[in-house]
Structures are given as C-alpha cells and as structure tokens.
Design a protein around this motif. Structure first.
Motif, mmCIF file in Angstrom:
data_model
loop_
_atom_site.group_PDB
_atom_site.id
_atom_site.type_symbol
_atom_site.label_atom_id
_atom_site.label_comp_id
_atom_site.label_asym_id
_atom_site.label_seq_id
_atom_site.Cartn_x
_atom_site.Cartn_y
_atom_site.Cartn_z
ATOM 1 N N ALA A 140 11.736 -11.692 7.383
ATOM 2 C CA ALA A 140 12.170 -12.464 6.221
ATOM 3 C C ALA A 140 11.124 -13.494 5.798
ATOM 4 C CB ALA A 140 13.500 -13.150 6.515
ATOM 5 N N ASP A 141 10.356 -14.030 6.763
ATOM 6 C CA ASP A 141 9.345 -15.041 6.427
ATOM 7 C C ASP A 141 8.006 -14.419 6.024
ATOM 8 O OD1 ASP A 141 8.224 -14.176 8.806
ATOM 9 O OD2 ASP A 141 8.376 -16.103 9.828
ATOM 10 N N GLY A 142 7.944 -13.084 5.927
ATOM 11 C CA GLY A 142 6.735 -12.392 5.516
ATOM 12 C C GLY A 142 5.839 -11.943 6.663
ATOM 13 N N THR A 143 6.122 -12.378 7.877
ATOM 14 C CA THR A 143 5.333 -11.978 9.040
ATOM 15 C C THR A 143 5.461 -10.479 9.278
ATOM 16 O OG1 THR A 143 5.730 -14.129 10.067
ATOM 17 C CG2 THR A 143 4.991 -12.354 11.514
ATOM 18 N N LYS A 144 4.339 -9.829 9.595
ATOM 19 C CA LYS A 144 4.357 -8.404 9.937
ATOM 20 C C LYS A 144 4.186 -8.267 11.441
ATOM 21 C CE LYS A 144 2.542 -6.765 5.558
ATOM 22 N NZ LYS A 144 1.448 -6.029 4.895
ATOM 23 N N VAL A 145 5.003 -7.383 12.053
ATOM 24 C CA VAL A 145 4.979 -7.165 13.493
ATOM 25 C C VAL A 145 4.939 -5.667 13.761
ATOM 26 C CG1 VAL A 145 6.212 -7.527 15.679
ATOM 27 C CG2 VAL A 145 6.348 -9.258 13.881
ATOM 28 N N GLN A 146 3.961 -5.225 14.569
ATOM 29 C CA GLN A 146 3.914 -3.827 14.978
ATOM 30 C C GLN A 146 4.802 -3.637 16.200
ATOM 31 O OE1 GLN A 146 -0.107 -2.450 15.448
ATOM 32 N NE2 GLN A 146 -0.489 -2.498 13.254
ATOM 33 N N LEU A 147 5.724 -2.679 16.109
ATOM 34 C CA LEU A 147 6.686 -2.468 17.191
ATOM 35 C C LEU A 147 6.273 -1.369 18.164
ATOM 36 C CD1 LEU A 147 10.105 -2.763 15.356
ATOM 37 C CD2 LEU A 147 8.818 -4.511 16.583
ATOM 38 N N GLY A 148 5.453 -0.441 17.739
ATOM 39 C CA GLY A 148 5.048 0.628 18.642
ATOM 40 C C GLY A 148 4.441 1.789 17.894
ATOM 41 N N THR A 149 3.968 2.758 18.671
ATOM 42 C CA THR A 149 3.301 3.933 18.127
ATOM 43 C C THR A 149 3.984 5.190 18.649
ATOM 44 O OG1 THR A 149 1.211 2.724 18.008
ATOM 45 C CG2 THR A 149 1.067 5.120 17.971
ATOM 46 N N PHE A 150 4.068 6.197 17.799
ATOM 47 C CA PHE A 150 4.658 7.473 18.187
ATOM 48 C C PHE A 150 3.859 8.597 17.544
ATOM 49 C CE2 PHE A 150 6.699 6.035 14.385
ATOM 50 C CZ PHE A 150 7.002 7.151 13.638
ATOM 51 N N TRP A 151 4.164 9.827 17.883
ATOM 52 C CA TRP A 151 3.392 10.989 17.464
ATOM 53 C C TRP A 151 4.149 11.808 16.431
ATOM 54 C CZ3 TRP A 151 -1.547 12.020 18.316
ATOM 55 C CH2 TRP A 151 -2.011 13.294 18.033
ATOM 56 N N LEU A 152 3.443 12.228 15.394
ATOM 57 C CA LEU A 152 3.987 13.183 14.431
ATOM 58 C C LEU A 152 3.325 14.530 14.675
ATOM 59 C CD1 LEU A 152 3.964 11.112 11.114
ATOM 60 C CD2 LEU A 152 5.901 11.621 12.598
ATOM 61 N N ASP A 153 4.115 15.581 14.704
ATOM 62 C CA ASP A 153 3.625 16.934 14.921
ATOM 63 C C ASP A 153 3.973 17.777 13.705
ATOM 64 O OD1 ASP A 153 2.585 19.223 16.071
ATOM 65 O OD2 ASP A 153 4.336 19.579 17.340
ATOM 66 N N HIS A 154 2.960 18.138 12.917
ATOM 67 C CA HIS A 154 3.153 18.892 11.674
ATOM 68 C C HIS A 154 4.159 18.183 10.763
ATOM 69 C CE1 HIS A 154 0.647 22.119 13.121
ATOM 70 N NE2 HIS A 154 1.319 22.092 14.254
ATOM 71 N N GLY A 155 4.039 16.862 10.689
ATOM 72 C CA GLY A 155 4.861 16.068 9.789
ATOM 73 C C GLY A 155 6.205 15.641 10.338
#
Length: 93
Positions: A26-41
């Motif tokens: 809400a205050d505009g801060t961006k936070v990365q929560l994690g990474t995952f894999w996409l396989d053929h979309g």
C-alpha cells in the motif's frame, strides 16, 4: 490468527525459465517473495504471508525485466507481507 497465502497459476505461452513473484504494498514498497519455474508457459507457486506488516495492492510475475503477468487487488485486501522476512526461493511445477 489464520495463515494467509498468495497463490498463482500461470499459462503464459510457450516460454520456459525462472520467474519471480513481486508484490507492491500500500505504501508503494516492492517486495520479491520468491522464484519459481515455468515450463512451456505453465507454472504454479504459492507462499505463506506474514500478518500485519503491509497490505498488498498488486502482484507481478517477472522474468529478465519483463512482466509476464500481473494482478491488482481491491483496497480492502487483508493479505500482507512482512518486509523484514526473507522468503526462500523454491521450484514450482
């Protein structure tokens, strides 16, 4: 209290590779929560959210500086994320 989750399921074409979930608070801060894999979309991923630190206004899935998918949440969305917590990177589907 109860545990809140952020869960996403994607079907974004034929691209394969790592994708990162980033939320905007809400205050505009961006936070990365994690990474995952996409396989053929295709891919799915979820994470538990800490309570009471900041309301989430939007979530984006990013890769290589590009937005693959995004969603905006109503201002009344109660889910939140703790800015001080580091969430582990994990493999999705």
């Amino acid at each position: 209290g109860s545990t809140s989750w952020l869960y996403m399921s994607l079907d974004v074409g034929s691209w394969s590779g790592a994708a990162t979930c980033e939320v905007r608070l809400a205050d505009g801060t961006k936070v990365q929560l994690g990474t995952f894999w996409l396989d053929h979309g295709y891919g799915a991923w979820g994470v538990t959210l800490a309570s009471g630190a900041g309301s989430i206004r939007s979530a984006s899935v990013l890769s290589g500086g590009y937005v693959l998918a995004s969603a905006n949440f109503a201002s009344a969305t109660a889910a939140s994320v703790d800015r001080g917590t580091e969430y582990p990177t994990g493999a999705g589907v």
